[in-house]
Design a protein around this motif. Structure first.
Motif, short mmCIF file in Angstrom:
data_model
loop_
_atom_site.label_atom_id
_atom_site.label_comp_id
_atom_site.label_asym_id
_atom_site.label_seq_id
_atom_site.Cartn_x
_atom_site.Cartn_y
_atom_site.Cartn_z
N ILE A 86 35.86 27.18 55.47
CA ILE A 86 35.94 25.84 54.85
C ILE A 86 36.29 24.83 55.94
N ARG A 87 35.50 23.77 56.02
CA ARG A 87 35.77 22.71 57.01
C ARG A 87 36.41 21.52 56.31
N VAL A 88 37.56 21.10 56.80
CA VAL A 88 38.28 19.97 56.22
C VAL A 88 38.48 18.92 57.31
N GLU A 89 38.35 17.65 56.96
CA GLU A 89 38.51 16.58 57.94
C GLU A 89 39.92 16.55 58.50
N GLU A 90 40.02 16.05 59.74
CA GLU A 90 41.30 16.04 60.45
C GLU A 90 42.27 15.04 59.84
N PRO A 91 43.59 15.30 59.95
CA PRO A 91 44.59 14.33 59.47
C PRO A 91 44.59 13.07 60.33
N THR A 92 45.08 11.96 59.77
CA THR A 92 45.09 10.68 60.47
C THR A 92 46.48 10.09 60.64
N VAL A 93 47.48 10.62 59.91
CA VAL A 93 48.85 10.07 59.96
C VAL A 93 49.83 11.21 60.17
N ARG A 94 50.90 10.94 60.96
CA ARG A 94 51.93 11.96 61.16
C ARG A 94 53.31 11.35 60.97
N MET A 95 54.26 12.21 60.59
CA MET A 95 55.65 11.78 60.41
C MET A 95 56.57 12.88 60.96
N ALA A 96 57.73 12.46 61.44
CA ALA A 96 58.71 13.41 61.99
C ALA A 96 59.74 13.77 60.93
N PHE A 97 59.89 15.06 60.67
CA PHE A 97 60.91 15.58 59.75
C PHE A 97 62.05 16.15 60.61
N SER A 98 63.29 15.87 60.24
CA SER A 98 64.43 16.44 60.98
C SER A 98 65.57 16.72 60.01
N ILE A 99 66.55 17.47 60.47
CA ILE A 99 67.70 17.79 59.61
C ILE A 99 68.51 16.51 59.38
N ASN A 100 69.26 16.51 58.29
CA ASN A 100 70.08 15.34 57.95
C ASN A 100 71.30 15.28 58.89
N THR A 101 71.45 14.14 59.57
CA THR A 101 72.58 13.99 60.50
C THR A 101 73.55 12.90 60.03
N SER A 102 73.40 12.43 58.79
CA SER A 102 74.29 11.38 58.30
C SER A 102 75.66 11.96 57.92
#
Length: 674
Positions: free
Chosen positions: A377-393
């Motif tokens: 199955i061919r799926v188009e490439e993603p266009t947006v990225r976001m950084a997930f990190s552990i909660n440091t508050s």
């Protein structure tokens, strides 16, 4: 009700045209009359058609799509020694968001003795937002023919779901709103269906709306088929007019049947049965994965060739070189909305397979001895990225159950097993992960699901994924369509111009004073645009976007003119402090809320950030002459998860917990505030 009359050079017409009548031209209006008003008595009386007397009208009229398609496919079938199953139809329902796909499927299921409302939107998040996020299978039986139905999402961010399920079907129901007509996502899903060569039945839904304009919708849809280079047979599509909420359908807008019978008839006639190799080696492409606590991973797909049996030994292939062996422990087929155990499944049907613990989407379940993999199955490439990190508050661990980087990593990589259009990579540090998707909504749905599961983490602002080709920097561009009343058109055009949007079309819509604007705009310019457009148009504008292509870097874009109000210290907010703070801008917090240093508590009315002490208490002095003054506070702004992600900038983050959504300055990138 039997079928549409179709004009086509390749077909022998079953009627003759009166030579004294005006010459017919191949215009969209003609297509509308032929395709849209099929077999309604007014249409037959208006067109000067004389049917051959040798055969009855009922027997002479057939679906031009299926006839033309089958003529070509039968030749190919003989060459490949393939056959068609007449007792099964596999269809996907595709449309733009909010054009009534799920409501229409519900009506089809109700007439198959189902009573639950919105049974296809089974996910809590889908019911709350009123959108379809995951594609789902169901089936109904109509006149001894089993119809497998797959409901697909309407948002372009979930386009990976659409691309995946089109591998399982032979035809699509293209649902179009009777007022809006074809929209950007209609174009996207139709383009994919035509690339697969699928037969298309157009359903003009919500025909009972007072402002319905079916003639315009049919003409626009026909023009869209032409734009997308559809074949002559595909352009000769069948049209059904329906009201999903009332459960009625018909071949003309004025003459709807009391049920969806005409729609079922059109599906059986116009959409061909699956083409299979019944006696060939087993082949089944896995297009979806479900998980059950008792049965484990369940692979869902369509059987392309051979026969699959319970307890059978099979080969699981990713490519010619990478194969492994497994055994099918249980086998299910879909009946109504349930999975029903089966001993054997023949080629052409959609089934669910248990017993292969490490099965992945895109793999092929093949014959143990001579099995070969199907194309991936061919799926188009993603266009947006976001950084997930552990909660440091400072509030870490108060509300969430899973807070460590190991929990976060395991959950994100588990998402890849069923979310084909998403990518996850390790970040610069051990507690940071980069998640890429088709749009901000695509990633936001993942964030919302994770917080409901008890996860606590932080996410950074969305960033577009750029490419470099021949030393030139390219960025993704999207087509944005905005419906806006003429009185607010000026501010909206100015807003889109600031974000490097280029207008290429503008047209009026009906007599309601609404204008349709079409722009080509960088994806960067869309971040935070939805709220800005709603503000500029007093909540009246409707924005739709769809990915177009990669283009040259458009230059710098300013997405936010105002700064943030930042908490000065840890503590609990007081009415006394907020009464003076609200003069600086709009606040996100009310009295009695716990805040911490660096938390964003409001929007500054000027550019640049401003630190505020929102926890200051009134000094308790010995002077009793001053009376207590009544403090009047403005209602705080309540931002949803989507709003927060649109709001934050490079040096800000969103803290996500099961109970709260807060914004804060990134301690690693904290700028010097005023």
């Amino acid at each position: 009700m039997e079928m549409a009359v179709g004009f086509h050079r390749t077909l022998t017409p079953s009627f003759s045209v009166n030579p004294n009548s005006r010459r017919l031209s191949s215009s969209p209006i003609l297509a509308k009359r032929i395709l849209g008003q099929t077999l309604s008595s007014p249409a037959i009386t208006k067109l000067p058609l004389t049917f051959r007397p040798l055969t009855s009208v009922r027997s002479s009229i057939k679906c031009s799509v299926s006839e033309a398609t089958e003529t070509q496919l039968e030749i190919a079938d003989k060459k490949r020694q393939l056959m068609r199953r007449r007792d099964i139809r596999n269809i996907a329902i595709v449309a733009h968001v909010d054009h009534g796909k799920t409501t229409l499927v519900d009506a089809m299921l109700k007439q198959a003795k189902f009573v639950q409302e919105r049974i296809m939107d089974s996910n809590d998040l889908e019911r709350e937002r009123g959108i379809t996020i995951l594609s789902k299978n169901t089936s109904i039986t109509y006149k001894d023919t089993k119809i497998n139905i797959i409901d697909t999402p309407g948002h372009s961010d979930f386009g990976g779901e659409v691309e995946r399920v089109l591998n399982m079907v032979e035809g699509v129901l293209l649902v179009v709103d009777s007022v809006e007509g074809p929209m950007p996502q209609t174009r996207f899903v139709l383009k994919k269906a035509l690339e697969f060569g699928h037969a298309v039945v157009v359903v003009v839904n919500k025909i009972d709306r007072p402002s319905a304009r079916p003639d315009f919708v049919i003409n626009s849809t026909f023009e869209l088929f032409i734009e997308l280079n559809a074949t002559d047979e595909q352009c000769d599509f069948q049209v059904i007019y329906a009201s999903g909420i009332k459960g009625k359908a018909g071949l003309s807008p004025e003459n709807l049947a009391e049920d969806l019978g005409p729609l079922f008839e059109a599906i059986i006639r116009c959409i061909p049965g699956p083409r299979i190799d019944k006696d060939g080696a087993l082949q089944m492409l896995v297009t979806n994965i479900e998980y059950d606590e008792h049965k484990g991973r369940i692979a869902i797909g369509r059987l392309h060739a051979g026969v699959l049996q319970r307890g059978m030994d099979v080969r699981v292939c990713t490519s010619e070189d990478a194969c492994r062996y497994a055994r099918v422990s249980e086998l299910f087929v879909y009946e109504k909305f349930n999975r029903v155990p089966a001993e054997t499944v023949e080629a052409g049907d959609i089934c669910a397979v248990c017993g292969i613990d490490d099965i992945q989407i895109g793999e092929t379940i093949a014959d143990k001895i001579s099995g070969r993999p199907l194309p991936a199955i061919r799926v188009e490439e993603p266009t947006v990225r976001m950084a997930f990190s552990i909660n440091t508050s400072p509030f870490v661990g108060r509300e969430g159950k899973y807070v460590t980087s190991r929990n976060l990593r395991d959950r994100l990589y588990r998402e890849l097993e069923r979310n084909l259009a998403m990518k996850v990579e390790d970040g610069e540090t051990a507690d940071t992960f980069i998640v890429s998707g088709r749009g901000t909504l695509h990633i936001t749905i993942l964030i919302e699901n994770m917080r409901r599961e008890g996860y606590e983490f932080m996410v950074g602002p969305p960033k577009v994924i750029n490419k470099r080709v021949d030393d030139k920097l390219l960025e993704p561009f999207e087509i944005a369509t905005v419906e806006v009343p003429e009185v607010y058109m000026g501010p909206v055009v100015e807003l889109l111009g600031k974000r490097r949007g280029q207008m290429f079309d503008m047209q009026g819509l009906g007599a309601e004073g609404t204008t349709l604007l079409k722009y080509k705009i960088p994806t960067r310019g869309l971040l935070g645009l939805r709220n800005a457009i709603l503000t500029a148009s007093r909540g009246t504008a409707v924005l739709n976007t769809i990915f177009d292509s990669y283009g040259p870097w458009a230059g710098d874009i300013t997405t936010r003119d105002q700064g943030s109000l930042v908490a000065f210290e840890d503590g609990t907010t007081t009415s006394y402090a907020l009464s003076s703070s609200q003069e600086r801008g709009q606040l996100f917090v009310g009295p009695g809320s716990d805040v911490y240093k660096g938390q964003i508590v409001g929007i500054h009315q000027r550019p640049g950030d401003l630190s505020l002490n929102v926890c200051k208490k009134k000094a308790a002095t010995n002077i009793r002459s001053n009376k207590e003054q009544t403090v009047i506070l403005d209602t705080p702004l309540v931002y949803s998860l989507d709003d927060c992600i649109e709001y934050i900038q490079e040096d800000e983050m969103v803290e996500v917990t099961p109970s709260s959504i807060r914004m804060c300055k990134n301690p690693k990138l904290a700028k010097k505030t005023r």
